[in-house]
Design a protein around this motif. Structure first.
Motif, PDB file in Angstrom:
ATOM      1  N   MET A 103       1.184  -1.005   0.095  1.00 40.16           N
ATOM      2  CA  MET A 103       0.384   0.207   0.140  1.00 40.16           C
ATOM      3  C   MET A 103       0.825   1.054   0.282  1.00 40.16           C
ATOM      4  O   MET A 103       1.442   1.754   1.021  1.00 40.16           O
ATOM      5  CB  MET A 103      -1.107  -0.220   1.059  1.00 40.16           C
ATOM      6  CG  MET A 103      -1.734   1.464   1.373  1.00 40.16           C
ATOM      7  SD  MET A 103      -2.791   1.603   3.031  1.00 40.16           S
ATOM      8  CE  MET A 103      -1.748   2.384   3.519  1.00 40.16           C
ATOM      9  N   GLN A 114       0.893   5.265   0.747  1.00 41.46           N
ATOM     10  CA  GLN A 114       0.020   6.278   0.767  1.00 41.46           C
ATOM     11  C   GLN A 114       0.514   7.549   0.332  1.00 41.46           C
ATOM     12  O   GLN A 114       2.231   8.390   0.624  1.00 41.46           O
ATOM     13  CB  GLN A 114       0.029   6.731   1.973  1.00 41.46           C
ATOM     14  CG  GLN A 114      -0.797   8.167   2.836  1.00 41.46           C
ATOM     15  CD  GLN A 114      -1.553   7.741   3.494  1.00 41.46           C
ATOM     16  OE1 GLN A 114      -2.161   6.996   3.678  1.00 41.46           O
ATOM     17  NE2 GLN A 114      -3.063   8.363   2.210  1.00 41.46           N
ATOM     18  N   GLN A 133      -0.980   2.591 -12.628  1.00 40.16           N
ATOM     19  CA  GLN A 133      -0.691   2.382 -11.161  1.00 40.16           C
ATOM     20  C   GLN A 133       0.872   2.374 -10.934  1.00 40.16           C
ATOM     21  O   GLN A 133       1.384   2.854 -10.177  1.00 40.16           O
ATOM     22  CB  GLN A 133      -0.853   1.311 -11.397  1.00 40.16           C
ATOM     23  CG  GLN A 133      -2.454   0.696 -10.634  1.00 40.16           C
ATOM     24  CD  GLN A 133      -2.619  -0.530 -10.151  1.00 40.16           C
ATOM     25  OE1 GLN A 133      -2.603  -1.723 -11.235  1.00 40.16           O
ATOM     26  NE2 GLN A 133      -2.642  -1.111  -9.090  1.00 40.16           N
ATOM     27  N   GLU A 137      -3.461   0.721  -3.855  1.00 38.01           N
ATOM     28  CA  GLU A 137      -3.073  -0.476  -2.984  1.00 38.01           C
ATOM     29  C   GLU A 137      -1.804  -1.091  -4.359  1.00 38.01           C
ATOM     30  O   GLU A 137      -2.953  -1.304  -4.995  1.00 38.01           O
ATOM     31  CB  GLU A 137      -4.572  -1.631  -3.381  1.00 38.01           C
ATOM     32  CG  GLU A 137      -5.530  -0.951  -2.730  1.00 38.01           C
ATOM     33  CD  GLU A 137      -5.468  -0.168  -0.523  1.00 38.01           C
ATOM     34  OE1 GLU A 137      -4.630  -1.538  -0.791  1.00 38.01           O
ATOM     35  OE2 GLU A 137      -6.116   0.032  -0.006  1.00 38.01           O
TER      36      GLU A 137
END
Ligand code: FCB
Length: 406
Positions: A1, A3, A336, A405
């Motif tokens: 993960m 952030q 991503q 994620e």
């Protein structure tokens, strides 16, 4: 993960000519016809549908949006400013503001008014003065509602395509003309930067953030041989760092806008200067997946270019990053992977404060016309129907939570 920071800017980018439609006073409009290219025509009719489009932007949780002002609408004839067009852009900006979306405004995104181009465009000794007159009008109209400005989009792409390779209007093929336009665009930015800051000071509002949107490629050698090594170093300087160096030296960057798409693979077979500066690998060394236009997909390169900017110690906004593809899964993979690369650079101390995907919706991809599909939103050009792609929904989660994620 992974952030991202709470106050990170998340959104998408467009440019006026590519989405608005019917920019009949722009030089690209007449050039498309002369050169027998696919016509931009009504494009996405965003000039009419912007409210609806910004409702979608809001629903996708974007908190920032980059758009450009069409100079040829604001000043269709030299020195004549269109109140209708200026009011339109005020409405556009307010439409974003009331939705809680931070507008990021580009003043020049490849197109010029026809009158400007017909009098020698960016080669005319008056070009900077002319550009500033337009910037003055637009800045005064929008200053109270806009904090982030990009004076010029991708100066290096513009001067090389239009004045060296001759593949965009005005189709010049001259090193000397390219160099003159390079110098004029640098001056245009420096002067516009100072003008925008002066206007904000005069009306006593907080200092704006002004930059260019700088095209950067990850420059990589096919091998570590001396020739390739030299060629990489020269190109890294000339293509990626020379413009920011100049603008930083003149203290005219408040942040750095980076447009990143791809890798530039260097393989040089002679010590001739032309080869050192331009020859690229044609032997399919180190093959990568490519986008619809054949550009290498190279996410790690984004970390590389961001790290090369660390020395400037300025905030960085990814002002464009995206993929044209008919496979939307590929789009999400691209986003991503590139976000991971952004985060890696941040962990190594680069102060990235925003990420804008190119583009909000499918649009007119310049000389390639409408077939490349860059959008988070699919556009059916027959019906003007917008359809939100799955990748857009996944990206919307990241925009909302700041969490990727992995
Ligand atoms: C950039 C341009 C933008 C768009 C993307 C794909 O070079 O700034 O207008 O065409 O490429």
């Amino acid at each position: 993960m992974i952030q991202f920071p709470k106050d990170f800017y998340w959104g998408a980018a467009t440019s006026s000519y590519q989405v608005e439609g019917n920019n009949t006073n722009a030089d690209w409009w007449s050039w498309e016809k002369e050169a027998g290219k696919e016509k931009s025509g009504p494009a996405c009719r965003h000039y009419e549908f912007y409210e609806n489009d910004f409702d979608i932007v809001k629903s996708l949780n974007h908190n920032a949006h980059r758009l450009s002002i069409e100079w040829s609408r604001v000043e269709p004839r030299e020195g004549e400013f269109s109140q209708e067009a200026i009011q339109h852009y005020i409405n556009v900006i307010m439409t974003l503001r009331v939705r809680g979306i931070e507008p990021m405004v580009t003043l020049h995104h490849f197109t010029n008014p026809i009158w400007f181009s017909e009098s020698d465009g960016w080669l005319n000794p008056l070009c900077v003065k002319r550009f500033l007159r337009y910037c003055d009008v637009v800045t005064k109209a929008l200053a109270r509602h806009v904090h982030f400005w990009y004076t010029i989009n991708e100066p290096s792409v513009y001067f090389s395509h239009a004045y060296l390779w001759g593949i965009w209007p005005p189709q010049a093929k001259s090193f000397f003309k390219m160099k003159a336009v390079h110098d004029n665009l640098n001056d245009a930015h420096v002067e516009a930067y100072r003008l925008i800051h002066k206007i904000y000071q005069e009306i006593n509002i907080a200092r704006p953030m002004v930059s260019i949107a700088h095209h950067m490629q990850a420059i990589v050698g096919c091998d570590q041989g001396l020739r390739n090594h030299w060629a990489v170093a020269m190109r890294e300087y000339l293509y990626n760092l020379e413009i920011p160096n100049y603008l930083v030296k003149h203290k005219t960057l408040d942040f750095i806008g980076v447009n990143y798409y791809s890798r530039h693979l260097v393989d040089v077979h002679s010590w001739w200067i032309g080869n050192l500066l331009m020859e690229i690998c044609k032997d399919n060394h180190h093959p990568l997946k490519k986008n619809f236009l054949g550009w290498d997909i190279y996410p790690e390169g984004l970390t590389q270019v961001l790290l090369s900017l660390k020395k400037y110690n300025l905030p960085v906004i990814i002002s464009e990053n995206g993929i044209c593809t008919t496979d939307d899964n590929e789009r999400w993979e691209y986003i991503q992977a590139h976000l991971k690369s952004v985060h890696l650079a941040m962990e190594q101390g680069v102060n990235v404060t925003g990420y804008l995907y190119w583009s909000l919706m499918d649009n007119f991809e310049w000389a390639h016309g409408y077939s490349p599909r860059f959008g988070l939103i699919d556009v059916d050009y027959n019906t003007q129907q917008r359809t939100i792609r799955e990748s857009a929904k996944k990206f919307a989660n990241v925009c909302q939570t700041g969490i990727l994620e992995a």
